[in-house]
Design an enzyme around this catalytic site. Structure first.
Site, short mmCIF file in Angstrom:
data_model
loop_
_atom_site.label_atom_id
_atom_site.label_comp_id
_atom_site.label_asym_id
_atom_site.label_seq_id
_atom_site.Cartn_x
_atom_site.Cartn_y
_atom_site.Cartn_z
N GLU A 174 -38.60 41.25 17.24
CA GLU A 174 -38.16 42.20 18.27
C GLU A 174 -39.12 42.21 19.46
OE1 GLU A 174 -35.38 43.43 18.44
OE2 GLU A 174 -34.66 43.06 16.40
N TYR B 277 -36.26 51.19 22.15
CA TYR B 277 -35.41 50.16 21.56
C TYR B 277 -36.03 49.56 20.31
CZ TYR B 277 -33.82 45.62 20.35
OH TYR B 277 -33.40 44.56 19.59
N ASP C 211 -30.09 48.15 23.38
CA ASP C 211 -30.74 47.22 24.29
C ASP C 211 -29.79 46.97 25.46
OD1 ASP C 211 -28.78 45.72 23.11
OD2 ASP C 211 -29.93 43.87 23.21
N CYS D 290 -10.97 48.07 24.67
CA CYS D 290 -11.91 48.08 25.79
C CYS D 290 -11.21 48.51 27.09
CB CYS D 290 -12.52 46.68 25.97
SG CYS D 290 -13.70 46.58 27.33
#
Length: 287
Positions: free
Chosen positions: A36, A119, A137, A207
DNA sequence: AATTCGTGGAA
DNA sequence: TTTCCAAGAAT
């Protein structure tokens, strides 16, 4: 409707997830944390080989903590933003010293580590410890924004972004962790910033942005960042010299990196102040 | 809240 | 060739 978005994402992920090395069975929480941090602002494609070399050399936080910071910086090589290597080393020291060499499991303890922010703390809690947290993110922010009909998200992650992402997560911890990974993957591979592939998107049916015509803004979504000739550029040039040097180098060895002495001095002073460069007897080296 | 902080690949 | 930006954090 919104209650099965996570299933669309998770099912797609089961079939289309990239075979990233840190997703393989047996990856430790430390391995997840390293992946990460390396992936902060650096494309995953370039992180993969660096991650394997790093974990091979330093399998646990204590292994890294036992080394000088300069070794971390040199191993970081050209991933960019070498302060991340410095902070990762500091995080390893903190984990080895204060957490019995075990990566913390709470958001608060993770965020207290150097280089671990909103994050990364949640990413480690979710992907390493399989907890239920919104992992937000740039990819997730973009996917969530488009689901709601906007072409892109704001500049930085806000508490509202965390709440919006949390709404998409299923109740189960493991399902939630998979969903977060799936949303990130969709953002990285399908719902990209410039050329989204809505035809292949598992979320297209739900969407709003897709329904309303997929209109992209004209200009750059961020303010264009200059690089050539900036302090950041010259810092990078200096670090490249020092990474390659086996011995401390005199000042003249750094003079060739840039023609403007004033900018060279400022860059070098900044690197020393940041702890990325050590000065020893009028010579310069990694710390 | 706006800036700063590397590097390299794709369009 | 230039531009854009990629699993952000710290200040």
């Amino acid at each position: 409707m919104t209650d099965d978005i996570w299933r669309l994402a998770a099912d797609w992920f089961a079939e289309n997830a990239r075979d990233l090395p840190w997703r393989r069975p047996g990856t430790t929480p430390w391995g997840v944390l390293v992946s990460e941090v390396m992936s902060q602002q650096t494309p995953v494609k370039r992180v993969a080989p660096a991650w394997e070399a790093w974990l091979d050399r330093w399998p646990t936080p204590a292994d890294l903590a036992a080394e000088p910071t300069g070794e971390a910086i040199r191993m970081w090589n050209r991933l960019g933003y070498p302060r991340r290597a410095l902070r990762l080393h500091a995080a390893a020291v903190a984990i080895a010293t204060d957490h019995d060499n075990q990566v913390p499991t709470t958001i608060a303890a993770l965020e207290a580590l150097p280089g671990i922010g909103t994050y990364t703390a949640r990413a480690v809690a979710a992907f390493a410890h399989r907890q239920r947290h919104p992992v937000v993110d740039t990819n997730v922010r973009r996917v969530v924004a488009r689901l709601a009909g906007r072409p892109d998200a704001g500049m930085a992650t806000t508490p509202a972004d965390l709440r919006a992402a949390e709404q998409l997560l299923p109740p189960g911890e493991e399902d939630a962790a998979v969903t977060s990974a799936a949303l990130m993957e969709i953002g990285a591979l399908i719902c990209t910033a410039r050329a989204p592939s809505c035809a292949e998107c598992p979320l297209a049916a739900v969407c709003e942005w897709h329904a309303s015509g997929e209109e992209l803004p004209e200009g750059p979504s961020r303010k264009p960042q200059k690089y050539t000739g900036t302090d950041r550029h010259v810092r990078g040039l200096i670090m490249a010299v020092l990474r390659e040097a086996d011995l401390p180098v005199p000042r003249v060895s750094l003079d060739g990196v840039w023609h403007e002495a004033e900018r060279r001095e400022r860059a070098l002073a900044g690197l020393v102040a940041d702890g990325l460069v050590a000065v020893e007897d009028e010579r310069y080296r990694l710390p």
